[in-house]
Design a protein around this motif. Structure first.
Motif, PDB file in Angstrom:
ATOM      1  N   UNK A 142       0.361 -35.074 -33.725  1.00 18.28           N
ATOM      2  CA  UNK A 142       0.226 -34.526 -32.333  1.00 18.28           C
ATOM      3  C   UNK A 142       2.017 -33.896 -32.694  1.00 18.28           C
ATOM      4  N   UNK A 143       3.111 -33.761 -33.542  1.00 21.67           N
ATOM      5  CA  UNK A 143       3.669 -33.178 -33.992  1.00 21.67           C
ATOM      6  C   UNK A 143       4.019 -31.232 -33.811  1.00 21.67           C
ATOM      7  N   UNK A 144       2.162 -31.235 -34.669  1.00 24.88           N
ATOM      8  CA  UNK A 144       2.060 -29.982 -34.903  1.00 24.88           C
ATOM      9  C   UNK A 144       0.925 -29.671 -34.136  1.00 24.88           C
ATOM     10  N   UNK A 145       0.904 -29.891 -32.891  1.00 22.29           N
ATOM     11  CA  UNK A 145       0.419 -29.439 -31.934  1.00 22.29           C
ATOM     12  C   UNK A 145       1.193 -29.125 -30.705  1.00 22.29           C
ATOM     13  N   UNK A 146       2.511 -29.903 -31.084  1.00 18.38           N
ATOM     14  CA  UNK A 146       2.717 -29.208 -29.985  1.00 18.38           C
ATOM     15  C   UNK A 146       3.888 -27.558 -30.417  1.00 18.38           C
ATOM     16  N   UNK A 147       4.196 -28.032 -31.910  1.00 16.20           N
ATOM     17  CA  UNK A 147       4.276 -26.792 -32.329  1.00 16.20           C
ATOM     18  C   UNK A 147       3.869 -25.132 -32.310  1.00 16.20           C
ATOM     19  N   UNK A 148       2.247 -26.123 -32.026  1.00 14.75           N
ATOM     20  CA  UNK A 148       1.452 -24.704 -32.474  1.00 14.75           C
ATOM     21  C   UNK A 148       1.094 -24.634 -30.557  1.00 14.75           C
ATOM     22  N   UNK A 149       1.584 -25.001 -30.121  1.00 14.02           N
ATOM     23  CA  UNK A 149       1.403 -25.090 -28.774  1.00 14.02           C
ATOM     24  C   UNK A 149       2.514 -24.149 -28.475  1.00 14.02           C
ATOM     25  N   UNK A 150       3.854 -24.557 -28.828  1.00 19.18           N
ATOM     26  CA  UNK A 150       4.801 -23.751 -28.262  1.00 19.18           C
ATOM     27  C   UNK A 150       4.560 -22.689 -29.085  1.00 19.18           C
ATOM     28  N   UNK A 151       4.434 -21.889 -30.288  1.00 24.64           N
ATOM     29  CA  UNK A 151       3.416 -20.631 -30.592  1.00 24.64           C
ATOM     30  C   UNK A 151       2.853 -19.597 -30.081  1.00 24.64           C
ATOM     31  N   UNK A 152       1.658 -20.014 -29.437  1.00 25.83           N
ATOM     32  CA  UNK A 152       0.885 -19.749 -28.007  1.00 25.83           C
ATOM     33  C   UNK A 152       2.191 -19.560 -27.332  1.00 25.83           C
ATOM     34  N   UNK A 153       2.411 -20.358 -26.427  1.00 26.48           N
ATOM     35  CA  UNK A 153       3.671 -19.753 -25.805  1.00 26.48           C
ATOM     36  C   UNK A 153       3.950 -18.433 -26.291  1.00 26.48           C
ATOM     37  N   UNK A 154       4.889 -18.869 -27.379  1.00 29.32           N
ATOM     38  CA  UNK A 154       5.725 -17.393 -27.105  1.00 29.32           C
ATOM     39  C   UNK A 154       4.932 -16.410 -27.402  1.00 29.32           C
ATOM     40  N   UNK A 155       3.757 -16.596 -28.680  1.00 27.92           N
ATOM     41  CA  UNK A 155       2.947 -14.642 -28.907  1.00 27.92           C
ATOM     42  C   UNK A 155       2.771 -14.104 -27.192  1.00 27.92           C
ATOM     43  N   UNK A 156       2.233 -14.868 -26.804  1.00 26.91           N
ATOM     44  CA  UNK A 156       1.776 -14.773 -25.512  1.00 26.91           C
ATOM     45  C   UNK A 156       2.489 -14.207 -24.856  1.00 26.91           C
ATOM     46  N   UNK A 157       4.233 -14.675 -24.095  1.00 26.40           N
ATOM     47  CA  UNK A 157       4.689 -14.064 -23.556  1.00 26.40           C
ATOM     48  C   UNK A 157       5.529 -12.594 -24.272  1.00 26.40           C
ATOM     49  N   UNK A 158       5.345 -12.565 -26.190  1.00 25.61           N
ATOM     50  CA  UNK A 158       5.635 -11.208 -26.469  1.00 25.61           C
ATOM     51  C   UNK A 158       4.386 -10.136 -25.750  1.00 25.61           C
ATOM     52  N   UNK A 159       3.411 -11.027 -26.263  1.00 24.19           N
ATOM     53  CA  UNK A 159       2.599  -9.694 -25.918  1.00 24.19           C
ATOM     54  C   UNK A 159       1.979  -9.436 -23.552  1.00 24.19           C
ATOM     55  N   UNK A 160       3.565  -9.733 -23.841  1.00 26.88           N
ATOM     56  CA  UNK A 160       4.231  -9.603 -22.259  1.00 26.88           C
ATOM     57  C   UNK A 160       3.112  -9.867 -20.898  1.00 26.88           C
ATOM     58  N   UNK A 161       2.664 -11.460 -21.851  1.00 22.32           N
ATOM     59  CA  UNK A 161       1.841 -12.505 -21.060  1.00 22.32           C
ATOM     60  C   UNK A 161       2.702 -13.615 -19.189  1.00 22.32           C
ATOM     61  N   UNK A 162       2.429 -13.569 -18.935  1.00 22.70           N
ATOM     62  CA  UNK A 162       3.262 -14.428 -17.409  1.00 22.70           C
ATOM     63  C   UNK A 162       2.231 -15.269 -17.462  1.00 22.70           C
ATOM     64  N   UNK A 163       3.170 -16.851 -17.793  1.00 25.99           N
ATOM     65  CA  UNK A 163       2.009 -18.189 -17.225  1.00 25.99           C
ATOM     66  C   UNK A 163       2.528 -18.052 -16.395  1.00 25.99           C
ATOM     67  N   UNK A 164       1.069 -18.746 -15.684  1.00 29.19           N
ATOM     68  CA  UNK A 164       1.107 -19.804 -14.453  1.00 29.19           C
ATOM     69  C   UNK A 164       0.722 -20.618 -14.124  1.00 29.19           C
ATOM     70  N   UNK A 165       0.617 -21.391 -13.469  1.00 28.90           N
ATOM     71  CA  UNK A 165       0.078 -22.290 -12.901  1.00 28.90           C
ATOM     72  C   UNK A 165      -1.200 -23.293 -12.117  1.00 28.90           C
ATOM     73  N   UNK A 166      -2.048 -23.139 -12.099  1.00 29.05           N
ATOM     74  CA  UNK A 166      -3.249 -22.819 -11.191  1.00 29.05           C
ATOM     75  C   UNK A 166      -3.895 -24.098 -10.370  1.00 29.05           C
ATOM     76  N   UNK A 167      -4.125 -24.808  -9.266  1.00 34.67           N
ATOM     77  CA  UNK A 167      -4.856 -26.078  -8.631  1.00 34.67           C
ATOM     78  C   UNK A 167      -5.854 -26.701  -9.930  1.00 34.67           C
ATOM     79  N   UNK A 168      -4.771 -28.189  -9.681  1.00 35.83           N
ATOM     80  CA  UNK A 168      -6.189 -29.021  -9.830  1.00 35.83           C
ATOM     81  C   UNK A 168      -6.958 -29.648  -9.625  1.00 35.83           C
ATOM     82  N   UNK A 169      -6.104 -29.439  -8.096  1.00 33.15           N
ATOM     83  CA  UNK A 169      -7.194 -29.488  -6.430  1.00 33.15           C
ATOM     84  C   UNK A 169      -8.452 -28.910  -6.542  1.00 33.15           C
ATOM     85  N   UNK A 170      -9.441 -28.691  -6.651  1.00 31.12           N
ATOM     86  CA  UNK A 170     -10.437 -26.863  -6.570  1.00 31.12           C
ATOM     87  C   UNK A 170     -11.294 -27.427  -5.763  1.00 31.12           C
ATOM     88  N   UNK A 171     -12.339 -26.081  -5.571  1.00 30.96           N
ATOM     89  CA  UNK A 171     -14.044 -26.607  -5.660  1.00 30.96           C
ATOM     90  C   UNK A 171     -14.195 -26.234  -6.674  1.00 30.96           C
TER      91      UNK A 171
END
Length: 638
Positions: A142-171
């Motif tokens: 589980x701790x490795x999972x959190x570190x992997x997700x943190x790595x993904x976020x960091x690398x996506x930021x370095x590539x110029x991506x912005x994190x957004x949250x999309x709706x959970x209740x939808x069609x």
């Protein structure tokens, strides 16, 4: 001093010797060494050995503690003697002599062991998941999972991506699985759906001019569980990019994915440049669109060697041009025992059997000077009759160029070899690049029907013969997926994958080509036999969108009703765009070496889609159903 701790259980070192420390944690185990009690105290950060003797005022209380009790310990940090040093622990050169002990929380008899982590029934592990998560391996997963997700976020930021949250209740959205529906209290008879993926929202973000989006997105699908897929919900690294072609997505995301794998691979090699394999080639070579490239076996079409041969079953099949014979090479598998074992396995898979040929080394006397011929050339020459050979030693062996000499050859064995003869078996061996001690298995019929089984046979051979290099991560892009497929149950054309993908050839292809021949700008990323990401270049034209859905029986009105937000957005300056989604759970599972995604998820459901810890799904009160204007129509029991 802090009420509960001055240090964590993984913090004390030789530099702390002589100091007084306070630790709090769980009793990992208690050991009685003839008057001395050793308590291994564990918390999130590590473990410290604590010692108490009969002279300590805490000794009597220490005798009462048991495994998994939560306690506080005060004591003096001392250096261990040389013979008791434990270099496998960061704290293994010190121990804490207990002066005071407080019980913070006692524990009942444990329903499952935490120490040593033996195998235990999954229903018990999931019911007591809070105890299961104390186990070292699962806790670290589980701790490795959190570190992997943190790595993904960091690398996506370095590539110029912005994190957004999309709706959970939808069609509801056609993602290929059942929706989880949520009834609306304010709008009786209508339902929200939990998103199978943020597909339409991330495309709408591109319509809104945000250019590069990503999120670690929760997705919900009402589908049957598997070892590599959780029931109910899962997480994915979801992303979308504007003004891109397929190569742009690859060149952007390949370094991100390779970087994540290299960071957490623990030294195992990771593919440097991901190969791009067309879907049709993947099926033909590996029998799967998610091939395990650590397995060196590549299947080949050997139909020409069976056409018109003495093996009438295959020969008659090949009279129909849609049929073929594929060979599954089996290096080092050239024994009758292994071939018979594979044949039995095939029967267990519901097949009539699995034809085979295996090769061994033999010796013959040849009447002709063939010294310059290689063993392979000689075998072919004997099979074709170009060289005369005799297994028995000739009585008369005259000297000179026409004299006899003894040479090694490849000999084919097995029922198929007898039926098709030595020339054809040698041609098969040469095509497959096999040698003495090797074998080949054969599957015949319509490749559309047998390719999946052939792929399983390839995997089985690789596993049984230990040909798979398990100490590396082999990644590849699978490209050129079919846009449509035939639904045999509904007797109609359906989308093969993502309905929002761009068909190769655009409107012209939709207007002029057989739908089943159209390919999509769609791609998967695979690793070690698992699909870990899927994506496509999107269709951003409203007319193209309607034309694509018309092929599966929907009208323009249907498209406007079901996908109105996206359809309208395409009419207001839609940029070319594409993206993908990578499965977080599967990636973590591969990187930590787990066999099941439940071993990398905090609170998963079981195989029956039940949460044994929280008791979901559960009954609801009649009042709740009345508020939602819902009446149950349950199936009859029995």
């Amino acid at each position: 001093m802090h009420r509960y701790r001055s240090h964590t259980c993984g913090e004390l070192r030789e530099t702390h010797v002589g100091e007084t420390a306070r630790l709090s944690g769980w009793v990992h185990r208690v050991r009685d060494h003839g008057g001395l009690l050793f308590i291994d105290l564990r918390d999130h950060y590590g473990m410290t050995q604590c010692v108490v003797d009969p002279d300590s005022p805490a000794f009597k209380l220490a005798e009462s503690v048991r495994a998994e009790w939560c306690i506080r310990i005060d004591g003096e940090v001392k250096k261990r003697t040389d013979e008791t040093i434990n270099d496998t622990l960061p704290t293994g050169r010190i121990e804490l002599f207990i002066r005071e002990l407080e019980i913070l929380g006692s524990a009942r008899e444990l329903p499952l062991p935490v120490f040593n982590e033996p195998e235990y029934p999954e229903d018990i592990r999931l019911t007591y998941r809070f105890l299961d998560l104390r186990r070292e391996t699962l806790h670290e997963n589980i701790m490795t999972r959190t570190r992997i997700i943190s790595s993904m976020r960091r690398r996506m930021g370095e590539e110029g991506f912005t994190e957004f949250q999309t709706p959970i209740l939808t069609a509801s959205s056609p993602e290929g699985a059942r929706d989880f529906l949520v009834p609306s209290r304010l709008h009786p008879g209508k339902f929200y759906a939990l998103p199978q993926a943020p597909q339409q929202f991330k495309q709408l973000l591109m319509m809104s001019g945000f250019d590069r989006y990503f999120q670690i997105a929760p997705c919900f699908r009402d589908e049957d569980p598997r070892a590599d897929r959780l029931p109910g919900e899962f997480y994915q690294l979801d992303l979308e990019m504007s003004f891109v072609e397929q190569d742009d997505v690859f060149s952007t995301m390949e370094p991100v994915m390779r970087g994540v794998f290299e960071e957490f691979a623990k030294g195992k090699p990771v593919t440097d440049v991901f190969p791009r394999i067309p879907y049709a080639e993947a099926i033909r070579k590996y029998g799967s669109d998610k091939p395990d490239l650590r397995n060196p076996i590549e299947m080949q079409d050997v139909s020409e060697h069976f056409a018109g041969s003495g093996f009438k079953i295959f020969a008659r099949m090949l009279e129909d041009e849609k049929n073929a014979v594929w060979a599954v090479p089996a290096p080092t598998g050239g024994s009758r025992a292994f071939c018979d074992r594979m044949n039995s396995w095939a029967q267990g898979e519901g097949q009539p059997g699995l034809g085979y040929i295996f090769w061994r080394e033999g010796e013959v006397w040849v009447q002709r000077k063939v010294t310059q011929m290689s063993q392979s050339e000689l075998t072919s020459a004997i099979a074709s009759g170009e060289v005369v050979a005799d297994h028995a030693e000739p009585i008369d062996r005259p000297a000179g160029p026409d004299g006899w000499e003894k040479r090694k050859i490849f000999e084919a064995a097995g029922p198929l070899a007898k039926n098709i003869g030595p020339e054809r078996t040698e041609a098969i061996r040469t095509q497959l690049g096999l040698k003495a001690g090797d074998a080949a298995f054969f599957v015949a019929g319509d490749p559309k029907k047998f390719s999946d089984f052939a792929g399983k046979a390839r995997t089985r051979v690789g596993e049984e013969l230990e040909l798979i290099d398990r100490d590396r991560f082999a990644l590849a892009w699978i490209v050129d997926f079919p846009f449509y497929e035939w639904d045999e149950d509904e007797k109609k054309v359906e989308f093969a994958h993502n309905p929002f993908s761009m068909p190769q050839g655009g409107l012209d292809a939709l207007a002029t080509m057989d739908p089943l021949d159209i390919k999509a700008f769609q791609y998967d990323l695979v690793c070690n036999g698992y699909e870990i990401a899927s994506g496509s270049i999107r269709n951003q034209s409203p007319d193209l969108m309607v034309a694509a859905f018309e092929k599966v029986g929907l009208t323009r009105a249907d498209v406007e009703e079901r996908f109105g937000g996206l359809y309208r957005a395409f009419q207001y300056g839609a940029p070319p765009h594409g993206g993908m989604a990578a499965g977080v759970d599967r990636i973590v599972m591969l990187l930590v070496g787990a066999k099941n995604v439940r071993d990398v998820s905090l609170f998963p459901m079981n195989q029956q889609a039940q949460d044994l810890l929280m008791g979901a799904p559960s009954d609801v009160f009649p009042k709740q159903l009345r508020e939602l204007h819902i009446r149950l129509n349950l199936p009859e029991k029995g």
